[in-house]
Design an enzyme around this catalytic site. Structure first.
Site: not given
Length: 440
Positions: A44, A99, A141-142, A200, A202-203, A290, A322
């Site tokens: 510092y 994650k 994510e999500d 149809a 995102a994935a 899933n 993933n």
């Protein structure tokens, strides 16, 4: 994931997340000594001024003097948490922490979870954009579709670090690896087969895009309303319109006749006996919904013994997970200071994962799975998530693709040395985790 946990699992999960002195799953640890007054003067004031001034003169020096080169932000607004829906940013936090743990466990990447309290696209983009200098990469994510498409595209245009929506591209990379090997086993070529993509979102669209970029020519995209055909008005948007085709087929039952490949990222029990029987020889079925897949592998096998089947579940062979993709994609991207994660890097990751599955499987990996015999074939088309070789095979492939495609800001001088460093990273993480586990 889903909200229908049995009571024992629920209580154990709550205990797991709350036990110890620090609730949650992540913490921050210093990486330099801080035990003397002199250490403090370097970490510092006044010593910290030296790297600050170097970075002010040369912004690229931030990678030399800060944690930016090994730090990823996991960012969500909680609008599409897998299996749980729009539960909001606070309720999504345990998932984002999880994650972050996976980044550390599998690729020795420090990750911080960021929950953004807005569903407004522009506000979300600006929140992330202005915080961007903090990290070397961003894992979205999500986030619900189609918002995720807009957010990822805009942030990649506005920022000079990789922005990667894992629900799209991480899934697509691992699916592409599995499809590559499944087709090899049944001796078919990607450019010749008919592929049905059911889902149809995102994935599904990301899977379609990576397979097209790898050479697929005949892909039919379906959603809950049926085939996406040109002229359809019901439940369409600009992303669906892009992949609508000229066809007289209207339903999944219509279009699956004679198909070689079915990829489901949709809902349980979509495939029935009639559909299975109508598929072509040696059908490839990726039932990835899933926790309940589009068809149970046992049922599919009873109808089509010649099928190769993959799911997203760990209790069946050929799990599409993933975690075989995103940690190593980011590892390779961070190590060459990439400005983005492009198609070349994603395809390189898919190819590397596919090739690893063709290698002999070490005994210690089989031991993790109860001694199950593993070897390249119909019941082993992709590696297991706990294969320690992934980091030293996938990450270098991604890094090389970044360099070759011109999006790397740093060169790797010695690739063999780099691969050994990656192995060492994983060993250090595993040793630390084993030590922590022994004290819990």
């Amino acid at each position: 994931m889903n909200d229908d946990l049995d009571n024992t699992t629920k209580q154990e999960a709550l205990k797991y997340h709350s036990r110890g002195g620090n609730p949650g799953k992540i913490s921050i640890m210093p990486t330099k000594p801080l035990s003397t007054q002199y250490d403090l003067s370097l970490a510092y004031s006044p010593g910290v001024a030296a790297p600050c001034l170097e970075i002010a003169k040369n912004p690229e020096a931030v990678y030399d003097y800060t944690a930016k080169s090994n730090c990823v932000a996991v960012i969500s607004n909680g609008t599409a948490v897998l299996g749980l829906g729009n539960i909001g940013p606070l309720a999504a936090k345990p998932v984002m922490e999880g994650k972050a743990v996976l980044f550390k466990r599998f690729a020795d990447i420090d990750a911080v979870d960021i929950e953004v309290g807005t569903e407004n696209i522009e506000d979300f983009i600006n929140a992330v954009r202005y915080l961007g200098p903090s990290w070397g990469g961003i894992n979205l994510e999500d986030i619900r579709s189609p918002d995720c498409f807009i957010i990822e595209k805009r942030l990649n245009e506005l920022m000079d670090i990789p922005v990667f929506h894992d629900d799209q591209h991480g899934t697509a990379v691992v699916v592409a690896a599995g499809i590559e090997n499944a087709l090899d086993i049944v001796e078919k070529k990607l450019e010749d087969v008919k592929i049905i993509m059911n889902g149809a979102g995102a994935a599904g669209i990301a899977c379609l895009e990576i397979l097209k970029s790898m050479g697929a020519k005949n892909i039919v995209l379906c959603d809950k309303q049926g085939v996406l055909y040109k002229g359809r008005n019901e439940d369409m948007n600009e992303w669906k319109e892009k992949y609508a085709i000229d066809t007289s087929e209207r339903s999944l039952l219509d279009t699956i006749k004679g198909a070689d490949v079915f990829i489901g990222l949709s809902a349980k029990d979509v495939l029935n006996e009639e559909m299975l029987k109508s598929m072509g020889k040696d059908p490839i079925i990726f039932a990835l919904a899933n926790p309940d897949p589009e068809v149970r592998p046992e049922f599919a096998k009873s109808v089509r013994p010649d099928a190769i089947i993959a799911t997203g579940r760990s209790d069946y062979n050929n799990q599409v997970n993933n975690v075989m993709g995103f940690p190593y994609i980011f590892r390779g991207a961070l190590d060459v200071h990439a400005t983005t994660i492009n198609d070349e890097m994603k395809i390189a990751a898919a190819d590397a994962i596919a090739k690893l599955a063709r290698e002999p499987v070490p005994g210690e990996i089989s031991a993790v799975y109860g001694g199950r015999k593993m070897g390249y074939g119909r019941e082993y088309i992709i590696p297991t998530p706990f294969d320690p070789r992934l980091i030293s095979i996938v990450a270098p492939a991604v890094a090389k693709a970044a360099v070759d495609s011109g999006v790397a800001r740093k060169a790797i001088q010695d690739w063999s040395k780099y691969e050994n460093q990656l192995k060492s990273r994983l060993s250090n993480v595993l040793s630390t985790l084993n030590l922590l586990s022994s004290h819990m």
